[in-house]
Design a protein around this motif. Structure first.
Motif, mmCIF file in Angstrom:
data_model
loop_
_atom_site.group_PDB
_atom_site.id
_atom_site.type_symbol
_atom_site.label_atom_id
_atom_site.label_comp_id
_atom_site.label_asym_id
_atom_site.label_seq_id
_atom_site.Cartn_x
_atom_site.Cartn_y
_atom_site.Cartn_z
ATOM 1 N N LYS A 248 0.856 -1.372 0.039
ATOM 2 C CA LYS A 248 0.084 -0.063 -0.070
ATOM 3 C C LYS A 248 0.776 1.202 0.105
ATOM 4 C CE LYS A 248 -0.661 0.197 5.162
ATOM 5 N NZ LYS A 248 -1.787 0.052 6.187
ATOM 6 N N GLU B 246 -3.430 -0.041 -3.300
ATOM 7 C CA GLU B 246 -3.881 0.367 -2.494
ATOM 8 C C GLU B 246 -3.271 1.686 -1.577
ATOM 9 O OE1 GLU B 246 -5.417 -0.974 2.146
ATOM 10 O OE2 GLU B 246 -4.369 -2.501 0.579
ATOM 11 N N ARG B 247 -4.300 2.772 -1.489
ATOM 12 C CA ARG B 247 -3.718 3.924 -0.735
ATOM 13 C C ARG B 247 -4.249 4.021 0.697
ATOM 14 N NH1 ARG B 247 -3.916 8.314 -5.813
ATOM 15 N NH2 ARG B 247 -2.882 6.898 -7.270
ATOM 16 N N GLU B 248 -3.459 4.636 1.564
ATOM 17 C CA GLU B 248 -3.844 4.897 2.955
ATOM 18 C C GLU B 248 -3.560 6.569 3.073
ATOM 19 O OE1 GLU B 248 -2.418 4.236 7.393
ATOM 20 O OE2 GLU B 248 -2.766 2.489 6.396
#
Length: 207
Positions: free
Chosen positions: A2, A27-29
């Motif tokens: 991520k 995926e990004r946070e």
């Protein structure tokens, strides 16, 4: 895997642009810089430099710094299109130009922004005089870049590379600090439009 990132921030935008050019989704946070999430002990325990972006691999390894993340993406995930070179000489030349854009353009623009923009008072012990001196440094570099782009289509030569991403994102983002391409800087303006018309540019600063 991520990506720890912040939408519409300069360094994350460079990685977003790079990923889009590669056709990769990760995926990004989201890390909220204005609320100081990057300064928490929890974040710093994960990300050594306490900044964004950072790429966290499946085994827990964390890569900081935009260029290091881009290099991993190109060499380990998707080599095509090659945005960092295909031969030792190409890689060296592209890295040279990318560093120039980081140190000679993005950095003085960033210092102008951090030391003169009201929104940055919460994050920076501002010295406005220093910020204005850095503005002059950046503006001189824009003039030189305009001349250079009269001799080649892109910053490192005739092919689009990471150096173009760095420069384009810098000029695009630091409009917030008052930077503009001058009317007489036609080569620079044409290049800026050419890079900005790439589909990947649309996602660089997307929310």
């Amino acid at each position: 895997m991520k990506l720890l990132t912040t939408p519409k921030a300069i360094s994350p935008a460079r990685v977003h642009f790079f990923l889009a050019e590669k056709g990769i989704e990760i995926e990004r946070e989201v890390v909220n810089l204005m609320e100081g999430e990057h300064r928490t002990s929890e974040y710093r325990a994960t990300v050594p430099n306490g900044r964004v972006p950072a790429l966290q691999l499946d085994d827990g390894t964390v890569l900081c710094e935009t260029t290091a993340i881009a290099r991993y993406i190109e060499e380990a995930l998707q080599p095509d299109p090659p945005l960092m070179g295909s031969t030792p000489l190409e890689r060296a030349r592209i890295e040279m130009f990318d560093r120039m854009m980081e140190l000679e353009l993005m950095l003085p623009m960033a210092m102008t922004f951090r030391h003169t923009h009201p929104a940055m008072k919460a994050l920076e012990d501002q010295v406005p005089e220093y910020g204005e001196k850095q503005r002059a440094v950046a503006e001189r570099r824009l003039k030189r870049l305009d001349k250079e782009l009269g001799e080649r289509e892109y910053i490192a030569g005739e092919q689009f590379t990471i150096a173009d991403i760095t420069a384009w994102c810098s000029i695009r983002f630091f409009r917030a600090a008052g930077f503009r391409i001058a009317d007489e800087q036609r080569h620079l303006a044409d290049w800026f439009q050419r890079v900005g018309s790439r589909p990947a540019a649309e996602v660089a600063f997307a929310a």
